[in-house]
Design a protein around this motif. Structure first.
Motif, PDB file in Angstrom:
ATOM      1  N   LEU A 165      66.263  84.511  60.476  1.00 47.74           N
ATOM      2  CA  LEU A 165      65.911  84.041  59.135  1.00 47.74           C
ATOM      3  C   LEU A 165      65.907  85.188  58.126  1.00 47.74           C
ATOM      4  O   LEU A 165      66.417  85.054  57.004  1.00 47.74           O
ATOM      5  CB  LEU A 165      64.551  83.355  59.168  1.00 47.74           C
ATOM      6  CG  LEU A 165      64.032  82.774  57.853  1.00 47.74           C
ATOM      7  CD1 LEU A 165      64.997  81.717  57.332  1.00 47.74           C
ATOM      8  CD2 LEU A 165      62.639  82.193  58.039  1.00 47.74           C
ATOM      9  N   VAL A 166      65.335  86.316  58.530  1.00 47.96           N
ATOM     10  CA  VAL A 166      65.293  87.472  57.631  1.00 47.96           C
ATOM     11  C   VAL A 166      66.706  87.933  57.283  1.00 47.96           C
ATOM     12  O   VAL A 166      67.031  88.214  56.111  1.00 47.96           O
ATOM     13  CB  VAL A 166      64.473  88.610  58.278  1.00 47.96           C
ATOM     14  CG1 VAL A 166      64.632  89.900  57.479  1.00 47.96           C
ATOM     15  CG2 VAL A 166      62.999  88.223  58.356  1.00 47.96           C
ATOM     16  N   GLN A 169      68.372  85.380  54.949  1.00 48.77           N
ATOM     17  CA  GLN A 169      67.868  85.486  53.579  1.00 48.77           C
ATOM     18  C   GLN A 169      68.440  86.713  52.881  1.00 48.77           C
ATOM     19  O   GLN A 169      68.808  86.657  51.698  1.00 48.77           O
ATOM     20  CB  GLN A 169      66.337  85.540  53.600  1.00 48.77           C
ATOM     21  CG  GLN A 169      65.692  84.222  53.990  1.00 48.77           C
ATOM     22  CD  GLN A 169      64.193  84.352  54.182  1.00 48.77           C
ATOM     23  OE1 GLN A 169      63.682  85.448  54.437  1.00 48.77           O
ATOM     24  NE2 GLN A 169      63.485  83.243  54.055  1.00 48.77           N
ATOM     25  N   LEU A 172      71.979  86.025  51.833  1.00 49.41           N
ATOM     26  CA  LEU A 172      72.056  85.198  50.629  1.00 49.41           C
ATOM     27  C   LEU A 172      71.864  86.034  49.362  1.00 49.41           C
ATOM     28  O   LEU A 172      72.554  85.843  48.355  1.00 49.41           O
ATOM     29  CB  LEU A 172      71.010  84.082  50.691  1.00 49.41           C
ATOM     30  CG  LEU A 172      71.284  82.934  51.661  1.00 49.41           C
ATOM     31  CD1 LEU A 172      70.107  81.980  51.708  1.00 49.41           C
ATOM     32  CD2 LEU A 172      72.553  82.181  51.252  1.00 49.41           C
ATOM     33  N   VAL A 173      70.904  86.967  49.439  1.00 48.82           N
ATOM     34  CA  VAL A 173      70.644  87.819  48.277  1.00 48.82           C
ATOM     35  C   VAL A 173      71.832  88.737  48.002  1.00 48.82           C
ATOM     36  O   VAL A 173      72.293  88.898  46.867  1.00 48.82           O
ATOM     37  CB  VAL A 173      69.354  88.630  48.491  1.00 48.82           C
ATOM     38  CG1 VAL A 173      69.175  89.632  47.352  1.00 48.82           C
ATOM     39  CG2 VAL A 173      68.150  87.695  48.578  1.00 48.82           C
TER      40      VAL A 173
END
Length: 339
Positions: A165-166, A169, A172-173
């Motif tokens: 998940l990290v 994320q 995505l950034v």
């Protein structure tokens, strides 16, 4: 088997009642045995009138009364004991006696029967108490097994999925500015998913093997590998001068893993994480401390509960809480199992 024994007991009861009445009629006459006025009995000089026969007969009746009070269903036991008492109190009153009076014979039979009933009921209650304790112990064992499974599931899934998940994320950034760099992060996510599946498969194999968990064979190497794969700025200090028992090493690894997972999930601004594992004179001491301050309230979730339960099951001590500059998790696990 139990039903067969109860059926045999009912047959024995019927045989005793019939034979008891027949013997009484043979001694005093069958018409007198059914409470009719008549002539003398026919068995004054027979074997059944011998005192030894009366003692053996009474002992057999008392044993059957005891077994009914102990083994058979309450309704059946009451009816069977009542039938036995009616037949043999009648016999005690009407048969001639050489050692006791009629009144004494009746009272003795009642007292001995009451003692047998009390003894049978006591054993019945004792067996039910044992069954209740065994059922409670079985339920506790099942609950402990479920809790252990829940902790293992949480440790394995949370650790790997949080890493994925990290990374997702972060991708995505980064994708908004550099798609190539974001794509470069995808292999790491895939690797994390592969490790998660492998860990889940290992856990399923462990559960199929009746919970015989396979522990780490090299705790020091596994701790360093865990820190390297965490994706955190971890400084690891491991001082283990000798091997620890397998279940203890596995618990140490799981505790550190869960502590690092909590850092990744909740300490968003952590720039330093220190993992320290040392072997003391009588216990393994471990600590995981970070300098993250942006930890949300009630961030421990089930992770801290599972860690605390794991440590307490091993007879150790556990603490987790803020330090003013971050978050600290410490545990002390005894080298030997405490009775």
């Amino acid at each position: 088997m139990g039903g067969l024994r109860r059926s045999s007991l009912l047959i024995a009861t019927a045989v005793l009642c019939v034979s008891g009445f027949v013997v009484t009629g043979r001694i005093i006459g069958f018409d007198r045995a059914v409470l009719l006025r008549s002539s003398q009995g026919v068995g004054a000089d027979t074997f059944v009138d011998h005192p030894v026969y009366a003692i053996v007969e009474g002992a057999v009746v008392l044993v059957v009364v005891f077994l009914h009070a102990w083994r058979t269903r309450p309704t059946v036991a009451v009816l069977s004991i009542a039938a036995l008492l009616v037949v043999f109190e009648h016999a005690a009153f009407y048969r001639p006696h050489t050692m006791l009076s009629r009144a004494d014979s009746v009272q003795l039979m009642l007292i001995l029967s009451a003692i047998m009933v009390a003894g049978g009921l006591l054993l019945r209650l004792r067996e039910r108490s044992r069954e209740a304790l065994a059922a409670a112990a079985e339920e506790r064992a099942r609950r402990d097994e479920r809790l252990d499974m829940a902790r293992e599931l949480h440790d394995v899934v949370a650790h790997h999925v949080t890493g994925m998940l990290v990374q997702a994320q972060a991708a995505l950034v980064v994708a908004e500015q550099d798609k190539a760099k974001a794509c470069a992060m995808i292999p790491g996510i895939v690797e994390g998913g592969t490790e998660a599946l492998g860990a889940m498969s290992a856990m399923v194999r462990t559960l199929r093997d009746n919970g015989a968990a396979t522990a780490t064979t090299d705790l020091t190497a596994d701790l360093h590998r865990l820190a390297e794969r965490s994706g955190l700025p971890v400084r690891t200090t491991v001082e283990l001068t000798e091997d620890v028992r397998p279940e203890l090493g596995r618990s140490v690894l799981r505790l550190v893993q869960e502590a690092l997972t909590n850092v990744r999930k909740h300490a968003f601004d952590a720039t330093s994480v220190e993992v320290d594992v040392r072997l003391g004179a009588s216990a393994v001491q471990l600590s995981v401390v970070d300098n993250g301050r942006t930890r949300p309230a009630h961030s421990g979730g089930f992770g801290l509960v599972g860690m605390r339960e794991r440590v307490h099951e091993l007879g150790g001590r556990f603490f987790a809480g803020p330090t003013g500059e971050g978050w600290l998790v410490t545990a002390e696990l005894p080298l030997e199992v405490r009775a």
